[in-house]
Scaffold this motif. Structure first.
Motif, short mmCIF file in Angstrom:
data_model
loop_
_atom_site.label_atom_id
_atom_site.label_comp_id
_atom_site.label_asym_id
_atom_site.label_seq_id
_atom_site.Cartn_x
_atom_site.Cartn_y
_atom_site.Cartn_z
N SER A 109 0.86 -1.19 0.00
CA SER A 109 0.00 0.00 0.00
C SER A 109 0.90 1.24 0.00
O SER A 109 1.88 1.32 0.75
CB SER A 109 -0.87 -0.06 1.25
N GLY A 110 0.59 2.19 -0.85
CA GLY A 110 1.38 3.43 -0.90
C GLY A 110 2.69 3.32 -1.64
O GLY A 110 3.48 4.28 -1.64
N ALA A 111 2.97 2.18 -2.29
CA ALA A 111 4.26 2.03 -2.99
C ALA A 111 4.32 2.96 -4.20
O ALA A 111 3.33 3.16 -4.91
CB ALA A 111 4.44 0.59 -3.44
N VAL A 112 5.49 3.53 -4.39
CA VAL A 112 5.75 4.36 -5.57
C VAL A 112 7.03 3.85 -6.22
O VAL A 112 8.07 3.74 -5.57
CB VAL A 112 5.93 5.85 -5.21
N CYS A 113 6.93 3.50 -7.51
CA CYS A 113 8.09 3.02 -8.26
C CYS A 113 8.53 4.09 -9.25
O CYS A 113 7.81 4.39 -10.21
CB CYS A 113 7.74 1.74 -9.02
N LEU A 114 9.68 4.67 -8.96
CA LEU A 114 10.25 5.67 -9.86
C LEU A 114 11.10 4.96 -10.90
O LEU A 114 11.85 4.02 -10.57
CB LEU A 114 11.14 6.63 -9.07
N VAL A 115 11.00 5.37 -12.16
CA VAL A 115 11.81 4.77 -13.23
C VAL A 115 12.55 5.88 -13.98
O VAL A 115 11.93 6.85 -14.43
CB VAL A 115 10.94 3.97 -14.22
N LEU A 116 13.86 5.71 -14.09
CA LEU A 116 14.69 6.62 -14.88
C LEU A 116 15.16 5.84 -16.10
O LEU A 116 15.92 4.87 -15.96
CB LEU A 116 15.89 7.10 -14.07
N ALA A 117 14.71 6.25 -17.27
CA ALA A 117 14.97 5.47 -18.48
C ALA A 117 15.98 6.17 -19.37
O ALA A 117 16.08 7.40 -19.40
CB ALA A 117 13.66 5.25 -19.24
N SER A 118 16.70 5.35 -20.15
CA SER A 118 17.76 5.89 -21.02
C SER A 118 17.23 6.39 -22.35
O SER A 118 17.97 6.98 -23.12
CB SER A 118 18.83 4.83 -21.27
N GLU A 119 15.95 6.11 -22.62
CA GLU A 119 15.38 6.48 -23.92
C GLU A 119 14.00 7.09 -23.72
O GLU A 119 13.33 6.79 -22.73
CB GLU A 119 15.20 5.23 -24.82
N VAL A 120 13.55 7.85 -24.67
CA VAL A 120 12.17 8.33 -24.66
C VAL A 120 11.27 7.14 -24.95
O VAL A 120 11.73 6.07 -25.37
CB VAL A 120 11.94 9.46 -25.69
N TYR A 121 9.98 7.30 -24.73
CA TYR A 121 9.03 6.20 -24.92
C TYR A 121 8.88 5.87 -26.41
O TYR A 121 8.58 6.74 -27.21
CB TYR A 121 7.67 6.57 -24.33
N LYS A 122 9.11 4.59 -26.72
CA LYS A 122 8.88 4.12 -28.09
C LYS A 122 8.28 2.72 -27.99
O LYS A 122 8.95 1.79 -27.50
CB LYS A 122 10.21 3.97 -28.86
N GLU A 123 7.06 2.55 -28.40
CA GLU A 123 6.41 1.24 -28.29
C GLU A 123 7.18 0.19 -29.10
O GLU A 123 7.22 -0.98 -28.72
CB GLU A 123 4.95 1.34 -28.73
N GLU A 124 7.85 0.59 -30.17
CA GLU A 124 8.62 -0.36 -31.01
C GLU A 124 9.79 -0.96 -30.24
O GLU A 124 10.35 -1.97 -30.67
CB GLU A 124 9.20 0.31 -32.27
N ASP A 125 10.17 -0.33 -29.14
CA ASP A 125 11.30 -0.84 -28.36
C ASP A 125 10.88 -1.95 -27.38
O ASP A 125 11.73 -2.57 -26.74
CB ASP A 125 11.95 0.31 -27.58
N TYR A 126 9.57 -2.18 -27.28
CA TYR A 126 9.07 -3.18 -26.31
C TYR A 126 8.93 -4.56 -26.96
O TYR A 126 8.47 -4.67 -28.09
CB TYR A 126 7.68 -2.78 -25.82
N ILE A 127 9.25 -5.61 -26.18
CA ILE A 127 8.82 -6.97 -26.50
C ILE A 127 7.84 -7.34 -25.40
O ILE A 127 8.21 -7.39 -24.22
CB ILE A 127 10.00 -7.97 -26.56
N ARG A 128 6.58 -7.54 -25.77
CA ARG A 128 5.55 -7.78 -24.76
C ARG A 128 5.06 -9.23 -24.73
O ARG A 128 4.24 -9.58 -23.90
CB ARG A 128 4.37 -6.82 -24.96
N GLU A 129 5.54 -10.05 -25.68
CA GLU A 129 5.19 -11.47 -25.70
C GLU A 129 6.37 -12.25 -25.15
O GLU A 129 7.48 -12.18 -25.71
CB GLU A 129 4.95 -11.93 -27.14
N TYR A 130 6.13 -13.04 -24.07
CA TYR A 130 7.27 -13.74 -23.45
C TYR A 130 7.93 -14.72 -24.43
O TYR A 130 9.16 -14.83 -24.47
CB TYR A 130 6.83 -14.47 -22.18
N SER A 131 7.12 -15.41 -25.25
CA SER A 131 7.70 -16.38 -26.20
C SER A 131 8.59 -15.67 -27.22
O SER A 131 9.66 -16.18 -27.60
CB SER A 131 6.58 -17.15 -26.91
N GLN A 132 8.18 -14.47 -27.60
CA GLN A 132 8.99 -13.69 -28.55
C GLN A 132 10.29 -13.25 -27.87
O GLN A 132 11.37 -13.22 -28.50
CB GLN A 132 8.18 -12.48 -28.98
N PHE A 133 10.20 -12.92 -26.58
CA PHE A 133 11.40 -12.54 -25.82
C PHE A 133 12.39 -13.71 -25.78
O PHE A 133 13.58 -13.54 -26.08
CB PHE A 133 11.02 -12.12 -24.40
#
Ligand code: TYD
Length: 138
Positions: A109-133
């Protein structure tokens, strides 16, 4: 990125300034403690305890995750091995290099996860299927 393993993921100490006059703590993240320049900052909050976040890997994006408040678990996978790391201190950061599958769960409860990323958001950079990963790691 295809050669990264969970051994390349590390918990780093974030420099902490403990106030001499007991006014509380201050942590500072500058680019010199990271192997990249920060291009994007986002944070997760109000996450229900039964919710899962993440569930993807990045082709070319490194991220530092910090539990600014509360706690959560990060499951990391490289297609062969996996490990669970609990983040629960604002002066520790989990540095997840690219090519690593991550799942975030057990948010307190109350958790906050801060993320500092090296790139701007690009959906093409994601692999969202575990089998594809897994395929991408072979
Ligand atoms: P998602 O990747 O599912 O979040 P998480 O991995 O933390 O569970 O992202 C949720 C939505 O937010 C999705 O539609 C993409 C969008 N989003 C952005 O537009 N910009 C961002 O920087 C991020 C991280 C997500």
């Amino acid at each position: 990125m295809e050669n990264t393993t969970i051994d390349n993921v590390e918990v780093i100490n974030i420099p902490k300034i403990i106030d001499a006059e007991r006014r509380g703590n201050l942590c500072v993240i500058e680019n010199d403690i990271l192997p990249y320049s920060v291009e994007r900052v986002y944070y997760l909050f109000d996450v229900p305890s039964d919710a899962n976040r993440g569930g993807h890997s990045h082709i070319a994006c490194h991220e530092l995750l910090v539990a600014l408040s509360g706690s959560f678990d990060v499951v990391i996978k490289d297609g062969t091995n996996e490990k669970t790391i609990t983040l629960n201190k604002p002066d520790k950061g989990l540095l997840i290099v690219d090519g690593i599958w991550r799942e975030l769960e057990n948010f307190s409860s109350g958790a906050v996860c801060l993320v500092l990323a090296s790139e701007v958001y690009k959906e093409e950079d994601y692999i969202r299927e575990y089998s594809q990963f897994v395929e991408s790691k072979q």
